[in-house]
Design a protein around this motif. Structure first.
Motif, PDB file in Angstrom:
ATOM      1  N   HIS A 102      -2.263   6.533  -3.833  1.00 10.21           N
ATOM      2  CA  HIS A 102      -1.928   6.350  -2.418  1.00 10.21           C
ATOM      3  C   HIS A 102      -1.527   4.909  -2.150  1.00 10.21           C
ATOM      4  CE1 HIS A 102      -5.741   4.378  -1.024  1.00 10.21           C
ATOM      5  NE2 HIS A 102      -6.326   5.122  -1.944  1.00 10.21           N
ATOM      6  N   THR A 103      -0.688   4.749  -1.129  1.00 11.01           N
ATOM      7  CA  THR A 103      -0.066   3.458  -0.840  1.00 11.01           C
ATOM      8  C   THR A 103      -0.759   2.683   0.269  1.00 11.01           C
ATOM      9  OG1 THR A 103       1.436   4.488   0.763  1.00 11.01           O
ATOM     10  CG2 THR A 103       2.211   4.332  -1.521  1.00 11.01           C
ATOM     11  N   ASP A 104      -1.636   3.327   1.030  1.00  9.52           N
ATOM     12  CA  ASP A 104      -2.238   2.676   2.194  1.00  9.52           C
ATOM     13  C   ASP A 104      -3.570   2.037   1.852  1.00  9.52           C
ATOM     14  OD1 ASP A 104      -3.208   5.363   1.819  1.00  9.52           O
ATOM     15  OD2 ASP A 104      -4.160   5.259   3.797  1.00  9.52           O
ATOM     16  N   ALA A 163       4.272  -8.609  -2.840  1.00 14.81           N
ATOM     17  CA  ALA A 163       5.506  -8.127  -2.214  1.00 14.81           C
ATOM     18  C   ALA A 163       5.301  -6.850  -1.412  1.00 14.81           C
ATOM     19  CB  ALA A 163       6.566  -7.892  -3.281  1.00 14.81           C
ATOM     20  N   SER A 164       4.079  -6.309  -1.398  1.00 16.02           N
ATOM     21  CA  SER A 164       3.844  -4.994  -0.783  1.00 16.02           C
ATOM     22  C   SER A 164       2.709  -5.062   0.233  1.00 16.02           C
ATOM     23  CB  SER A 164       3.521  -3.965  -1.874  1.00 16.02           C
ATOM     24  OG  SER A 164       4.522  -3.911  -2.860  1.00 16.02           O
ATOM     25  N   PRO A 165       2.923  -5.743   1.368  1.00 16.52           N
ATOM     26  CA  PRO A 165       1.846  -5.862   2.360  1.00 16.52           C
ATOM     27  C   PRO A 165       1.595  -4.586   3.148  1.00 16.52           C
ATOM     28  CG  PRO A 165       3.829  -6.901   3.176  1.00 16.52           C
ATOM     29  CD  PRO A 165       4.119  -6.517   1.757  1.00 16.52           C
ATOM     30  N   ALA A 178       5.529  -1.177  -0.239  1.00 18.44           N
ATOM     31  CA  ALA A 178       5.140  -0.697  -1.561  1.00 18.44           C
ATOM     32  C   ALA A 178       6.115   0.370  -2.057  1.00 18.44           C
ATOM     33  CB  ALA A 178       3.719  -0.144  -1.532  1.00 18.44           C
ATOM     34  N   VAL A 179       6.491   1.283  -1.168  1.00 18.84           N
ATOM     35  CA  VAL A 179       7.431   2.339  -1.528  1.00 18.84           C
ATOM     36  C   VAL A 179       8.816   1.753  -1.817  1.00 18.84           C
ATOM     37  CG1 VAL A 179       8.719   4.267  -0.525  1.00 18.84           C
ATOM     38  CG2 VAL A 179       6.218   4.228  -0.409  1.00 18.84           C
ATOM     39  N   ALA A 180       9.260   0.821  -0.991  1.00 12.05           N
ATOM     40  CA  ALA A 180      10.568   0.203  -1.212  1.00 12.05           C
ATOM     41  C   ALA A 180      10.601  -0.547  -2.541  1.00 12.05           C
ATOM     42  CB  ALA A 180      10.909  -0.739  -0.059  1.00 12.05           C
TER      43      ALA A 180
END
Length: 431
Positions: A87-89, A22-24, A29-31
């Motif tokens: 980190h999200t990236d 769900a987090s491409p 990812a933050v949402a």
């Protein structure tokens, strides 16, 4: 509730796989993290509003970054923080400002290389497109085309016989532009018009975009006994997910610290942005939390002096085909528990006192841990750990989970390690 029960064993890994799918992008990812925190009773606070010192769970969103924290009942202004940093990236291919290109009857999308991806892992793979669209009215919209839309086709061996002897050589400008259709009439705006239609946005309303390519193949268990997990963006959404689960698990308790999750963007290209670890976001949130509870600069200094951060990021498991690339006395194994990352040249922030903090958390959680250090002959990567320590004067420890194929479009970890990491993070946040 026991630690294994609290994180559900393989149930935690099942949930991680759903989170990855769900987090491409960092924005997704933050949402998704925010949505899960909302369900756990956390409430968003705006940076433009005045903050109060009330107890409970709170979070701030800024682009591809999120900082969430829980203020226990009776927390003093000088109460220290316990922070899980991540980190999200992830390294990938990102769409250029003029995305519509093509030649010889092929429609293509112009992309730029983000971070340090394993370029060959993006070849001949079914790819989707996702990200953030900025609209004419100042709002933004997330978009996710999660179906086979693009492909970076590799050159057939018949047209490059040298690849067998000399290895694959890819020119980043010429060889990685994906195709997404046929046609000779290439017009500026075709891709964005397609995304507007797909997202139900009126034509001509998108004026800016942050778009990136992702593999549409879902995560999967792998191996004879399904003891492995293959999937995208484990570096570093595995840590974001574990930190979120740990924060939710400890919130509501009588805690001696204020637990925090700080998930930043742009780690893969140096962290220097307003949403990166080298930006002001974390320091601003922590300071405002102190001042909202009636604290002074002295209280802020006391709180920071007692604060500890675990910088959680993936590390290298020993590779069976390249064992000589690893330090001969440090061979982290998948499903062996989280790794403590050490580098005396401060590419990682861990020192002896930090090791003691993490060892105590793992002992409390009943989780084994391993040590990672690079081969002296190989360059060592780095993380947000040293940046966090230097920018905020916070004692920081670098940890993570050992994986294979780091920076590939599809990475590999042990199926047990995600919940072992979450258990150790929860024990750390509880103090």
């Amino acid at each position: 509730m026991s630690e294994p029960t609290r994180f559900g064993g393989r149930g935690h890994t099942d949930d991680l796989m759903s989170f990855l799918s769900a987090s491409p992008t960092p924005y997704h990812a933050v949402a998704n993290t925010a949505e899960r925190l909302e369900k756990a009773g956390f409430r968003q606070v705006a940076e433009t509003d005045a903050w109060d010192g009330s107890t409970g769970g709170k979070y701030v969103l800024r682009g591809g970054a999120i900082v969430a924290w829980y203020v226990p009942e009776g927390a003093e202004p000088h109460t220290p923080f316990r922070i899980v940093g991540a980190h999200t990236d992830s390294p990938n291919l990102r769409v250029k400002p003029r995305p519509d290109s093509g030649a010889h009857g092929w429609r293509q999308v112009a992309v730029e290389i983000y971070g340090g991806p394993l370029l060959n892992s993006w070849l001949d793979r079914d790819l989707g497109l996702a990200g953030r669209l900025s609209l004419r009215d100042g709002s933004s919209r997330l978009v996710n085309i999660d179906r086979p839309l693009l492909r970076v086709p590799q050159l057939a061996i018949h047209l490059d016989r040298s690849v067998s002897a000399e290895g694959l050589k890819l020119d980043k400008q010429r060889h990685l532009q994906p195709i997404w259709g046929l046609g000779d009439n290439i017009r500026d705006g075709d891709l964005i018009a397609f995304l507007e239609e797909s997202a139900g946005i009126a034509a001509g309303q998108v004026t800016g975009w942050d778009l990136m390519v992702h593999s549409v193949e879902p995560p999967a268990y792998l191996g004879r006994d399904e003891e492995l997990v293959a999937g995208p963006r484990m570096d570093n959404l595995l840590s974001v997910h574990a930190g979120m689960a740990a924060l939710v698990a400890v919130s509501g308790g009588d805690l001696p610290f204020i637990p925090v999750l700080a998930a930043f963007d742009h780690e893969e290209n140096g962290s220097q942005s307003d949403t990166g670890a080298d930006g002001p976001l974390l320091g601003s949130v922590l300071e405002r939390s102190v001042f909202a509870r009636g604290g002074s600069y002295e209280d802020r200094a006391r709180a920071f002096a007692g604060t500890v951060c675990l910088s959680s990021d993936t590390g290298h498991a020993v590779h069976p085909n390249y064992a000589e690339r690893h330090d001969p006395t440090h061979h982290p194994r998948v499903n062996g528990g989280p790794i403590l990352k050490v580098n005396v040249n401060n590419r990682y922030a861990t020192d002896g006192s930090g090791r003691a903090v993490f060892a105590a958390a793992c002992e409390k959680a009943g989780v084994p841990f391993q040590s990672f250090v690079s081969n002296n002959s190989m360059p060592c990567g780095t993380t947000i750990g040293p940046i966090t320590a230097a920018r905020h004067g916070i004692r920081t420890v670098d940890i993570g989970v050992a994986i294979l194929s780091m920076h590939s479009a599809r990475e590999l970890c042990g199926a047990d390690d995600p919940q072992l990491l979450a258990r150790s993070l929860a024990a750390f946040l509880e103090g």
